[in-house]
Motif scaffolding. Structure first.
Motif, PDB file in Angstrom:
ATOM      1  N   VAL A   1      45.243  43.858  12.405  1.00 34.57           N
ATOM      2  CA  VAL A   1      45.720  44.718  11.310  1.00 34.57           C
ATOM      3  C   VAL A   1      46.300  45.940  12.023  1.00 34.57           C
ATOM      4  O   VAL A   1      45.575  46.809  12.494  1.00 34.57           O
TER       5      VAL A   1
ATOM      6  N   ILE B   1      49.003  47.430   6.013  1.00 40.07           N
ATOM      7  CA  ILE B   1      48.470  46.201   5.407  1.00 40.07           C
ATOM      8  C   ILE B   1      47.288  46.592   4.531  1.00 40.07           C
ATOM      9  O   ILE B   1      46.437  47.376   4.966  1.00 40.07           O
ATOM     10  N   GLY B   2      47.256  46.094   3.299  1.00 40.57           N
ATOM     11  CA  GLY B   2      46.077  46.312   2.450  1.00 40.57           C
ATOM     12  C   GLY B   2      46.102  47.603   1.661  1.00 40.57           C
ATOM     13  O   GLY B   2      45.041  48.156   1.344  1.00 40.57           O
TER      14      GLY B   2
ATOM     15  N   HIS C   1      42.207  45.413  -3.343  1.00 42.45           N
ATOM     16  CA  HIS C   1      42.162  43.941  -3.337  1.00 42.45           C
ATOM     17  C   HIS C   1      40.857  43.456  -2.741  1.00 42.45           C
ATOM     18  O   HIS C   1      40.079  44.231  -2.178  1.00 42.45           O
TER      19      HIS C   1
ATOM     20  N   ASP D   1      39.756  40.175  -0.128  1.00 37.60           N
ATOM     21  CA  ASP D   1      40.432  39.202   0.738  1.00 37.60           C
ATOM     22  C   ASP D   1      40.184  37.765   0.278  1.00 37.60           C
ATOM     23  O   ASP D   1      39.056  37.412  -0.092  1.00 37.60           O
TER      24      ASP D   1
ATOM     25  N   LEU E   1      35.726  44.229  10.151  1.00 37.20           N
ATOM     26  CA  LEU E   1      36.878  44.975  10.676  1.00 37.20           C
ATOM     27  C   LEU E   1      36.391  45.933  11.751  1.00 37.20           C
ATOM     28  O   LEU E   1      35.477  46.733  11.526  1.00 37.20           O
TER      29      LEU E   1
ATOM     30  N   THR F   1      39.527  53.897   4.753  1.00 38.16           N
ATOM     31  CA  THR F   1      39.491  52.760   3.820  1.00 38.16           C
ATOM     32  C   THR F   1      38.550  53.107   2.675  1.00 38.16           C
ATOM     33  O   THR F   1      37.468  53.662   2.898  1.00 38.16           O
TER      34      THR F   1
ATOM     35  N   TRP G   1      37.427  56.175   9.842  1.00 31.85           N
ATOM     36  CA  TRP G   1      37.230  55.374  11.053  1.00 31.85           C
ATOM     37  C   TRP G   1      37.270  56.230  12.308  1.00 31.85           C
ATOM     38  O   TRP G   1      38.032  57.191  12.389  1.00 31.85           O
TER      39      TRP G   1
ATOM     40  N   TRP H   1      32.406  44.041   4.992  1.00 29.52           N
ATOM     41  CA  TRP H   1      32.376  44.148   3.537  1.00 29.52           C
ATOM     42  C   TRP H   1      32.230  42.780   2.901  1.00 29.52           C
ATOM     43  O   TRP H   1      32.626  41.767   3.446  1.00 29.52           O
TER      44      TRP H   1
ATOM     45  N   HIS I   1      38.672  46.696  -1.680  1.00 26.14           N
ATOM     46  CA  HIS I   1      38.969  47.748  -0.718  1.00 26.14           C
ATOM     47  C   HIS I   1      40.460  48.073  -0.732  1.00 26.14           C
ATOM     48  O   HIS I   1      41.277  47.288  -1.216  1.00 26.14           O
TER      49      HIS I   1
ATOM     50  N   ALA J   1      43.333  50.211   1.931  1.00 25.25           N
ATOM     51  CA  ALA J   1      43.566  50.928   3.201  1.00 25.25           C
ATOM     52  C   ALA J   1      44.601  52.024   2.964  1.00 25.25           C
ATOM     53  O   ALA J   1      45.723  51.736   2.541  1.00 25.25           O
TER      54      ALA J   1
ATOM     55  N   ARG K   1      47.577  52.672  14.357  1.00 22.19           N
ATOM     56  CA  ARG K   1      46.229  52.273  13.911  1.00 22.19           C
ATOM     57  C   ARG K   1      46.122  50.787  14.219  1.00 22.19           C
ATOM     58  O   ARG K   1      46.964  49.996  13.766  1.00 22.19           O
TER      59      ARG K   1
ATOM     60  N   MET L   1      43.426  47.583  14.261  1.00 24.06           N
ATOM     61  CA  MET L   1      42.112  47.066  13.872  1.00 24.06           C
ATOM     62  C   MET L   1      42.096  45.556  14.140  1.00 24.06           C
ATOM     63  O   MET L   1      43.122  44.889  14.038  1.00 24.06           O
TER      64      MET L   1
ATOM     65  N   ARG M   1      40.336  42.066  12.743  1.00 23.68           N
ATOM     66  CA  ARG M   1      39.592  41.584  11.562  1.00 23.68           C
ATOM     67  C   ARG M   1      39.220  40.111  11.704  1.00 23.68           C
ATOM     68  O   ARG M   1      40.056  39.282  12.053  1.00 23.68           O
TER      69      ARG M   1
HETATM   70  C1  SIN Z   1      42.396  44.898   4.944  1.00 24.36           C
HETATM   71  O1  SIN Z   1      42.804  45.061   3.811  1.00 24.36           O
HETATM   72  O2  SIN Z   1      41.841  43.875   5.278  1.00 24.36           O
HETATM   73  C2  SIN Z   1      42.573  46.011   5.956  1.00 24.36           C
HETATM   74  C3  SIN Z   1      41.731  47.182   5.655  1.00 24.36           C
HETATM   75  C4  SIN Z   1      41.992  48.323   6.573  1.00 24.36           C
HETATM   76  O3  SIN Z   1      42.875  48.228   7.432  1.00 24.36           O
HETATM   77  O4  SIN Z   1      41.315  49.337   6.455  1.00 24.36           O
END
Ligand code: SIN
Length: 293
Positions: free
Chosen positions: A87, A97-98, A102, A104, A117, A129, A247, A255, A262, A264, A273, A275, A277
């Motif tokens: 991510v 992204i995100g 939503h 997942d 994550l 987030t 973060w 989660w 969640h 982002a 950034r 991440m 996942r």
């Molecule tokens: C996601 O929606 O899976 C990413 C969440 C994030 O980057 O904090």
């Protein structure tokens, strides 16, 4: 004796989220630590760890304590680690992204249990987030609306979110998702789930519709579905059902996709950034029974 003997658990808000301290995930977890972490996960829907120094293999080991890994088909995988999704947002990119609320993988017939994550690189500020408890949101509905939702099912899909039309729309709007989201031809999943599920671990009734992947109520038109779905999305993101996590490099979140949504935040343009996942396989979802008010 308190509930937790081998870890410390600090709530992040009254309804959702807790920070867990007293564990070094790289060293591996004892059975007691894992059982207590699972208890905290069930109780708080999303759990956070700070200052963890993990290799991709240790990230995978932690995820596999929970179940099999469900490889996301749309996110770019981490180099050399096809089971970990990246991510990423680079300093010159504007879309993250995100960004919508939503959960997942609701488009899968057996949706993911949760996502792990891990923060490898974070902006100097921003990129938090938000999480929202779908059980708390459900509990706060009126008896009348609970009755209306009882027995309803909703259709979910990946097609409109990750398929060719979505790619074309993103390209038209100048969104720079190339290299981050791909495999439009694999966006073929469709699923129908109860609108109010019985949470597989806690048994709590929980709303299970989300902005990104839910299309409509089964047997209803889009036009009929939209007002009620919009109400549920707005209701579920009320601040009292949420928590916010900032973060740091080395932070990790796990989660529960069946218990929370969640989002982002995209407020860190000009900074990277990054991440990693991992998504964990879940179980088929059952409808919650309506409890008389
Ligand atoms: C996601 O929606 O899976 C990413 C969440 C994030 O980057 O904090």
């Amino acid at each position: 004796m308190g509930l937790y003997q081998s870890i410390e658990v600090t709530k992040l808000s009254p309804t959702v989220g807790a920070i867990i301290t007293g564990v070094d995930l790289a060293a591996g977890l004892t059975d007691q630590q894992f059982a207590e972490i699972k208890q905290a996960f069930t109780e708080h829907s999303v759990i956070f760890f700070r200052d963890q120094d993990l290799t991709p293999e240790q990230h995978i080991d932690f995820a596999e304590r929970w179940g099999q890994i469900n490889v996301n088909r749309f996110f770019t995988p981490v180099d050399g680690h096809p089971r970990i999704a990246e991510v990423r947002k680079e300093p010159d990119q504007t879309k993250n992204i995100g960004v919508n609320w939503h959960t997942d993988h609701s488009y899968d017939q057996i949706p993911a249990l949760g996502s792990v994550l891990y923060a490898r690189e974070v902006p100097s500020i921003g990129g938090d987030t938000l999480f929202a408890s779908m059980a708390a949101a459900y509990e706060a509905l009126s008896p009348g609306l609970k009755k209306t939702l009882s027995g309803l099912r909703a259709e979910h899909s990946s097609r409109h979110a990750f398929g060719a039309a979505a790619r074309a729309k993103a390209a038209e709007s100048g969104a720079d998702i190339n290299g981050r989201i791909g495999n439009a031809e694999l966006a073929t999943q469709d699923a129908v789930h109860p609108v109010v599920i019985k949470h597989p671990l806690s048994g709590r009734p929980s709303l299970y519709v989300n902005t990104d992947f839910t299309l409509r109520f089964e047997g209803w038109t889009d036009e009929e579905s939209k007002p009620l779905l919009d109400f549920l999305y707005a209701h579920a993101s009320r601040p009292e059902f949420t928590c916010r996590f900032s973060w740091e490099q080395g932070s990790m979140a796990l989660w529960d996709n069946r218990a929370c949504h969640h989002q982002a935040l995209n407020d860190y343009h000009g900074e990277r950034r990054l991440m990693h996942r991992i998504t964990i396989e879940g179980v088929a979802l059952e409808e919650a029974e309506l409890v008389a008010a």
